[in-house]
Scaffold this active site. Structure first.
Site, mmCIF file in Angstrom:
data_model
loop_
_atom_site.group_PDB
_atom_site.id
_atom_site.type_symbol
_atom_site.label_atom_id
_atom_site.label_comp_id
_atom_site.label_asym_id
_atom_site.label_seq_id
_atom_site.Cartn_x
_atom_site.Cartn_y
_atom_site.Cartn_z
ATOM 1 N N ASP A 101 43.888 39.697 51.198
ATOM 2 C CA ASP A 101 42.530 39.947 51.696
ATOM 3 C C ASP A 101 42.205 38.841 52.695
ATOM 4 O OD1 ASP A 101 42.055 37.707 50.186
ATOM 5 O OD2 ASP A 101 40.383 38.557 49.055
ATOM 6 N N GLU A 131 36.775 46.338 42.136
ATOM 7 C CA GLU A 131 37.439 46.161 43.430
ATOM 8 C C GLU A 131 36.751 46.989 44.519
ATOM 9 O OE1 GLU A 131 39.482 44.000 44.363
ATOM 10 O OE2 GLU A 131 39.953 43.165 42.415
ATOM 11 N N TYR A 145 45.763 46.680 49.375
ATOM 12 C CA TYR A 145 45.137 45.558 48.666
ATOM 13 C C TYR A 145 44.631 46.005 47.278
ATOM 14 C CZ TYR A 145 41.659 42.679 46.676
ATOM 15 O OH TYR A 145 40.969 41.964 45.736
#
Ligand code: SF4
Length: 365
Positions: free
Chosen positions: A156, A53, A138
């Site tokens: 996102d 990520e 997020y």
């Protein structure tokens, strides 16, 4: 579904929980059939997922995968402990080329928090995950849903595009107030079951089907829900308020070599701490040197015209540096590119081009 305040835009598309269930099922089924196979999707290890990520925060999947960054990183730092114990140089070298080096530093800080405060195991409470360095809402949602199956939404750019079209949201999406609404909508749509597949699915739908310039509505699993499609407004959604203007600047750097070594300077500022660069020259200093080549690069909102000059060590003296090297500068082995410390991408590119063009021989002793 979490009880929300009444929202006519949302309720027009999702009038009851049954319709929400149909939407979730369509996204999950599409993902199970079409989802891409990435290494971080084959694991539930929260460390491996957090690495992916953070790498993907400002870098394309193709770069992270095809250029081997993710797999190399996982080989070199396979778990929290290995990353927590790594030296900064090693860390930055493994990240070199991805840019935005604070992501690597934050990963290491997070690894140290996990090691020192959570007994080496990723915490599962949303508040504790959100408190880790470099982890925003997020990223927390991604790690919690992919690693632990926790019902946590993700928003996102892809999710914003899909939801803004689904709900025909024709206001600018790039404001705090708009983002608050996207998080509320995402929260209401995120399922308790198969949350990882749903979150991956809605992001991938935005990436591959509901794309910016050529949305494939005829192949979209949720076209029956989409208000922008029925209203013919897909092309003008999402609306952006406008980007910050690009600022142009010229940067002059010098390549100085001596006895198979090259002069490099330490980067200044916290964002690039630990990295090295070619020494910067003033316009006046550069005017005494030969310009080898120039090329543009972009960083944040700057479009930089990088001009690369070469000079002999004698020229360095002539710049007024004498025996004193520019602040923080040092000589580094230059042979074959090996042994160079972590460098910002434009400077490594400049050194490689300089070498390819035979500059090492020209300027070396
Ligand atoms: Fe996007 Fe088209 Fe699907 Fe609507 S129907 S969500 S615009 S791809």
């Amino acid at each position: 579904m979490v009880k929300r305040k009444s929202d006519s835009r949302f309720d027009a598309v999702f009038p009851d929980p049954g319709r929400v269930g149909e939407f979730r099922a369509a996204i999950v089924a599409w993902f199970e059939e079409n989802g891409a196979d990435y290494p971080w999707r084959r694991t539930r290890d929260p460390y491996a997922i957090l690495v992916s990520e953070l790498m993907l925060q400002q870098t394309r999947i193709a770069t992270v995968l095809e250029r081997g960054y993710y797999l190399r990183w996982m080989e070199r730092f396979p778990d929290w402990g290995a990353l927590a114990a790594a030296a900064e140089d090693e860390l930055l070298a493994a990240w070199e080329g991805l840019g935005y080096y604070n992501r690597a530093r934050n990963l290491q800080k997070a690894a140290r928090v996990v090691r020192d405060e959570h007994g080496g195991r990723m915490p599962e409470s949303p508040d504790e995950v959100l408190a880790l360095p470099g982890v925003g809402r997020y990223t927390a949602g991604a790690v919690l849903s992919f690693a632990f199956g926790t019902r946590a939404p993700v928003v996102d750019g892809n999710v914003v595009r899909v939801l803004s079209r689904l709900l025909a949201f024709e206001e600018p999406v790039d404001s705090g107030a708009a983002m608050k609404r996207f998080w509320e909508w995402a929260e209401a749509l995120t399922p308790a079951e198969k949350v990882g597949a749903y979150n991956s699915g809605i992001m991938e739908l935005g990436q591959r089907v509901c794309t910016k310039s050529a949305p494939g509505c005829e192949n979209c699993p949720v076209s029956g829900f989409c208000r922008a499609r029925s209203a013919g407004s897909v092309d003008r959604i999402p609306v952006k308020a406008g980007k910050a203007a690009v600022t142009r600047r010229v940067e002059r750097v010098g390549v100085f070599t001596r006895d198979g070594r090259i002069l490099l300077a330490r980067e200044q500022g916290s964002r690039r701490r630990g990295l090295w660069r070619l020494p910067e020259l003033t316009e006046e200093q550069a005017s005494d040197l030969e310009e080898c080549f120039r090329f543009p690069y972009s960083i944040t909102r700057y479009r930089v015209d990088l001009r690369v000059f070469a000079g002999t060590p004698g020229a360095l003296d002539a710049l007024g540096e004498g025996g004193d090297l520019p602040g923080g500068a040092d000589w580094h082995p230059f042979a074959g590119g090996a042994g160079l410390p972590p460098l910002g991408s434009p400077y490594r590119r400049a050194i490689e081009r300089y070498r390819e063009e035979g500059g090492e021989k020209v300027a070396g002793d």
